[in-house]
Design a protein around this motif. Structure first.
Motif, PDB file in Angstrom:
ATOM      1  N   ARG A 107      -4.565   9.887  -0.572  1.00  0.00           N
ATOM      2  CA  ARG A 107      -4.982   8.794  -1.461  1.00  0.00           C
ATOM      3  C   ARG A 107      -4.060   7.610  -1.228  1.00  0.00           C
ATOM      4  N   LYS A 108      -4.603   6.499  -0.829  1.00  0.00           N
ATOM      5  CA  LYS A 108      -3.823   5.277  -0.656  1.00  0.00           C
ATOM      6  C   LYS A 108      -4.115   4.343  -1.818  1.00  0.00           C
ATOM      7  N   ARG A 109      -3.062   3.737  -2.366  1.00  0.00           N
ATOM      8  CA  ARG A 109      -3.228   2.850  -3.503  1.00  0.00           C
ATOM      9  C   ARG A 109      -2.370   1.599  -3.328  1.00  0.00           C
ATOM     10  N   LEU A 110      -2.830   0.530  -3.926  1.00  0.00           N
ATOM     11  CA  LEU A 110      -2.063  -0.705  -3.988  1.00  0.00           C
ATOM     12  C   LEU A 110      -1.217  -0.669  -5.254  1.00  0.00           C
ATOM     13  N   VAL A 111       0.077  -0.838  -5.098  1.00  0.00           N
ATOM     14  CA  VAL A 111       0.988  -0.831  -6.248  1.00  0.00           C
ATOM     15  C   VAL A 111       1.752  -2.150  -6.274  1.00  0.00           C
ATOM     16  N   LEU A 112       1.709  -2.817  -7.416  1.00  0.00           N
ATOM     17  CA  LEU A 112       2.439  -4.066  -7.622  1.00  0.00           C
ATOM     18  C   LEU A 112       3.480  -3.867  -8.713  1.00  0.00           C
ATOM     19  N   LEU A 162       0.841  -1.189   0.000  1.00  0.00           N
ATOM     20  CA  LEU A 162       0.000   0.000   0.000  1.00  0.00           C
ATOM     21  C   LEU A 162       0.877   1.239   0.000  1.00  0.00           C
ATOM     22  N   VAL A 163       0.557   2.150  -0.862  1.00  0.00           N
ATOM     23  CA  VAL A 163       1.328   3.386  -1.020  1.00  0.00           C
ATOM     24  C   VAL A 163       0.481   4.567  -0.580  1.00  0.00           C
ATOM     25  N   ASP A 164       1.052   5.407   0.260  1.00  0.00           N
ATOM     26  CA  ASP A 164       0.412   6.658   0.653  1.00  0.00           C
ATOM     27  C   ASP A 164       0.852   7.704  -0.372  1.00  0.00           C
ATOM     28  N   CYS A 165      -0.053   8.094  -1.249  1.00  0.00           N
ATOM     29  CA  CYS A 165       0.320   8.941  -2.388  1.00  0.00           C
ATOM     30  C   CYS A 165       1.006  10.251  -2.005  1.00  0.00           C
ATOM     31  N   PRO A 166       0.647  10.911  -0.895  1.00  0.00           N
ATOM     32  CA  PRO A 166       1.401  12.120  -0.523  1.00  0.00           C
ATOM     33  C   PRO A 166       2.897  11.879  -0.358  1.00  0.00           C
ATOM     34  N   ASP A 167       3.299  10.630  -0.060  1.00  0.00           N
ATOM     35  CA  ASP A 167       4.722  10.329   0.067  1.00  0.00           C
ATOM     36  C   ASP A 167       5.467  10.516  -1.251  1.00  0.00           C
ATOM     37  N   TYR A 168       4.720  10.549  -2.362  1.00  0.00           N
ATOM     38  CA  TYR A 168       5.330  10.720  -3.673  1.00  0.00           C
ATOM     39  C   TYR A 168       4.881  12.026  -4.338  1.00  0.00           C
ATOM     40  N   GLY A 169       4.521  12.996  -3.517  1.00  0.00           N
ATOM     41  CA  GLY A 169       4.244  14.329  -4.036  1.00  0.00           C
ATOM     42  C   GLY A 169       2.840  14.558  -4.533  1.00  0.00           C
TER      43      GLY A 169
END
Length: 362
Positions: free
Chosen positions: A164-169, A152-159
């Motif tokens: 918005r939290k997203r699953l990234v594979l 799970l990625v916390d989108c604010p961590d990438y600007g």
């Protein structure tokens, strides 16, 4: 080293735009929705839009053709429609399990099985990780010999200036792969810092900017205009006087829905941009200062589309509902770029070493 890619379920091109920004040669986007064609091709020069129903399994040859060439690595990227997994979905579990779009993740897996690219990436809602179709997708990749990392990625961590939290594979045939470290984990991009990068005209509810027809704000009823005037940034309908409350707010069942009819805060990321962000009553989508909901352009900026990204060819073609759907469903280009940079880093470092080791063993 180069990567040639296709984007499945491409939508308006957010994933493609970010991957290309990282240096990946995305050649085509595949989607069933015809309204995706204009924004996809207008903003991703050289990439072609293919209108097709991927659930019919008739695009394998075309996907192979787009991936063919002298490039050393191939990538299948995409985001299978997430409605069945989303917490925003209506209905009970059985209704979700019967949803026709549950099969699209299976179609994604089938395409990967047939094409066997060097690399795979998929982005989806966090809830997908708990679903059987996602487990089957991962199992398929593992059986095909891919190394997989997901989380799970916390989108604010990438600007990305929204919560918005997203699953990234990420998956690779050539060894360990993972997403790059966060770029903004200590200093998150706020609504104000994102908007201040662009010269956005002040608007009243119902107005459209003369410079940009996508910078338009939906009109408000007299009652909703009174409500937003009483709303504080980060607040809720609890800021209103009694006479402006909705009946549902007076019931115990409605008291927990505090973010509807709210204003954003200048110094924080926005809430998750949904497909109805242009509607004041659909969430905390009130402008932090002006008495209106955020505009279509502002929603696109919070999704990190560039300020000149075109979604329709002319103002006559604009449907706020349709464009809102394109924006809300998109992969934020800034997140997509981080994904692309992770893939580039992998093929420049990890993958060549894996190939060398395999040659030495043989």
């Amino acid at each position: 080293m180069t990567i040639r890619a296709v984007d499945l379920f491409s939508g308006a091109g957010g994933l493609t735009y970010g991957l290309r920004g990282a240096g990946i040669d995305v050649r085509a986007g595949f989607d069933i929705e015809p309204e995706c064609e204009y924004p996809y091709e207008a903003n991703n020069e050289g990439a072609e839009f293919v209108e097709t129903d991927l659930s019919e399994g008739n695009s394998i040859a075309e996907i192979r053709e787009y991936l063919s060439g002298d490039e050393e690595y191939t990538l299948v990227a995409g985001c299978a429609p997430c409605q069945p997994f989303s917490t925003m979905s209506n209905g009970n579990k059985n209704q979700k399990e019967g949803h026709e779009k549950w099969g699209l993740m299976g179609e994604f897996a089938e395409i990967v099985s047939e094409v066997e690219p060097d690399l795979v990436t998929m982005e989806n809602v966090p809830e997908a990780r708990k679903a059987e179709p996602y487990d089957e997708f991962r199992s398929t990749l593992s059986e095909l010999g891919y190394s997989i990392s997901d989380g799970l990625v916390d989108c604010p961590d990438y600007g990305v200036p929204q919560e918005r939290k997203r699953l990234v594979l990420l998956a690779s045939k050539h060894g360990h792969i993972e997403l790059t470290e966060p770029t903004h984990d200590s200093e998150r991009v706020s609504v104000q810092s994102e908007f201040e990068k662009h010269e956005l005209a002040e608007l009243e509810a119902g107005e459209t900017s003369e410079k940009d027809f996508l910078h338009n704000a939906r009109g408000l009823s007299d009652t909703n205009l009174k409500r937003i005037k009483h709303s504080e940034p980060g607040g809720s309908w609890k800021d209103w006087p009694e006479e402006l409350l909705l009946d549902c707010h007076k019931k115990e069942s409605g008291r927990k829905y505090v973010s509807s009819y709210g204003r954003m805060e200048w110094d924080s990321p926005a809430p998750t941009i949904t497909t109805r962000f242009y509607n004041y009553g659909s969430g905390r989508f009130g402008h932090p200062e002006e008495d209106r909901a955020i505009s279509v352009r502002e929603g696109a900026l919070l999704q990190t589309f560039p300020p000149d990204y075109e979604f329709v060819e002319s103002e006559d073609d604009l449907s706020v509902v349709s464009v809102g759907k394109l924006i809300g469903n998109a992969v934020p280009p800034r997140l997509a770029k981080a994904i692309g940079e992770s893939l580039i880093q992998h093929v420049n470092h990890e993958a060549p070493q894996q190939r060398l080791t395999a040659e030495q063993i043989s």
